[in-house]
Design an enzyme around this catalytic site. Structure first.
Site, PDB file in Angstrom:
ATOM      1  N   ASP A  36       0.781  -1.317  -0.092  1.00  0.00           N
ATOM      2  CA  ASP A  36      -0.053   0.137  -0.026  1.00  0.00           C
ATOM      3  C   ASP A  36       0.918   1.248   0.198  1.00  0.00           C
ATOM      4  O   ASP A  36       2.060   1.287   0.392  1.00  0.00           O
ATOM      5  CB  ASP A  36      -0.844   0.009   1.218  1.00  0.00           C
ATOM      6  CG  ASP A  36      -2.011  -0.692   1.212  1.00  0.00           C
ATOM      7  OD1 ASP A  36      -2.552  -1.213   0.153  1.00  0.00           O
ATOM      8  OD2 ASP A  36      -2.891  -0.893   2.122  1.00  0.00           O
ATOM      9  N   LYS A  58      -3.740   3.511  -2.467  1.00  0.00           N
ATOM     10  CA  LYS A  58      -5.120   4.286  -2.134  1.00  0.00           C
ATOM     11  C   LYS A  58      -4.720   5.383  -1.540  1.00  0.00           C
ATOM     12  O   LYS A  58      -4.082   5.137  -0.451  1.00  0.00           O
ATOM     13  CB  LYS A  58      -6.317   3.429  -1.731  1.00  0.00           C
ATOM     14  CG  LYS A  58      -6.818   2.240  -2.638  1.00  0.00           C
ATOM     15  CD  LYS A  58      -8.148   2.106  -1.817  1.00  0.00           C
ATOM     16  CE  LYS A  58      -8.358   0.607  -0.976  1.00  0.00           C
ATOM     17  NZ  LYS A  58      -7.326   0.085  -0.263  1.00  0.00           N
ATOM     18  N   MET A 173      -7.233   9.581   9.545  1.00  0.00           N
ATOM     19  CA  MET A 173      -7.846   9.818   8.203  1.00  0.00           C
ATOM     20  C   MET A 173      -8.843  11.127   8.535  1.00  0.00           C
ATOM     21  O   MET A 173      -9.951  11.316   7.963  1.00  0.00           O
ATOM     22  CB  MET A 173      -8.690   8.570   7.451  1.00  0.00           C
ATOM     23  CG  MET A 173      -7.937   7.574   6.989  1.00  0.00           C
ATOM     24  SD  MET A 173      -8.714   6.445   6.402  1.00  0.00           S
ATOM     25  CE  MET A 173      -9.402   5.327   7.791  1.00  0.00           C
TER      26      MET A 173
END
Ligand code: SAH
Length: 271
Positions: A36, A58, A173
């Protein structure tokens, strides 16, 4: 590692030294590594020179590779008899969709091993000198995602309940929705003076730490140009950084405050 297996492994928050021994072992053996965006760069240097490295990153809620595609790719590689290492930032089961990937693998009869990692919301904060629990501050800590599946602030979260129950709130996030998160916490009764820390690129040489308050965080974020990936930590545990900023101590700086929570005199040394 056995051929045809998938190891779903956490890489930790970035500093290669925070990888587990199982993780290192897997890196040295894997035929294929599917990794990732948040996997620290130095970590892949431990891979076999002839290993195939596949980026499945991502970032910022914009999927560049669809989750189902990644999971099925893993199934496919395992069925080809490869030793597959699926390497994810932090811990694979903490806001990392590791549960979904492992479920798909098991549904396709692929043997799986799970290797936990150090999550950014614990280890990343520790690198900033912030303990997520402290006896004088909190008996509970809540880990929250600032994004829901649609990439919006999670409206399903009961911010009132979290705010009341949890002295320390750690938000993953959260940068894209910092204003909404701040408003929700203040509406739930957390004061404007509540300490907040934002730690970006935690554990890496590029780590930045902003110490602020709920009331001032938005201005301070704008001024210091803090951006993702970052952890937002809300609560008085943040004050402990005044004494525990061990990276500053390593640079030869003096502690700013030996007793930020007002515990009183230090424990006596008895010999
Ligand atoms: N599974 C990961 C979390 C993935 S979600 C873990 O356990 O750590 C991605 C979020 O993790 C980012 O938006 C950020 O909030 C946080 N994050 C991951 N690595 C980070 C780092 N090195 N520094 C700061 N935040 C990080």
């Amino acid at each position: 590692m056995e051929p045809g297996w998938v190891w779903l492994c956490g890489a930790g928050p970035g500093d290669p030294g925070l990888l587990t021994l199982h993780g290192l072992n897997a890196l040295r053996q894997a035929d294929v590594i599917v990794y990732d965006a948040l996997v620290g760069e130095g970590i892949l240097d431990w891979a076999r020179a002839d290993a195939e490295k596949i980026y499945a990153g991502k970032r910022g809620g914009k999927p560049s590779a669809k989750q189902a595609d990644i999971s099925l790719r893993l199934v496919d590689l395992a069925k080809q008899g490869k030793r597959v290492l699926r390497l994810k930032g932090g811990d694979p089961f903490v806001f990392g969709r590791g549960g979904e990937e492992a479920q798909t693998l098991i549904q396709h009869n692929i043997p799986v091993r799970i290797v936990p990692g150090i999550s950014a919301g614990i280890g990343g904060l520790a690198y900033a000198g912030i303990p997520v629990t402290h006896r004088d501050v909190n008996q509970a800590v809540t880990f929250v995602t600032g994004h829901d599946q649609k990439g919006e602030t999670p409206t399903t979260l009961d911010w009132d309940a979290i705010s009341k129950a949890s002295g320390v709130i750690v938000i993953y996030m959260g940068m894209a929705h910092a204003p909404q998160i701040r408003d929700a916490l203040m509406a739930a009764g957390r004061p404007a003076g509540e300490p907040v820390a934002i730690v970006s690129q935690a554990t890496l040489a590029t780590q930045k730490v902003l110490e602020t308050t709920l009331g001032e965080m938005l201005d301070d974020i704008a001024q210091t140009e803090m951006g993702p990936p970052a952890i937002i930590c809300v609560g008085r545990a943040v004050l402990m950084r005044q004494v525990l900023d061990w990276q500053a101590l390593m640079r030869g700086e003096a502690p700013r405050n030996l007793d930020p929570l007002g515990r009183g005199r230090p424990d006596e040394v008895t010999t």
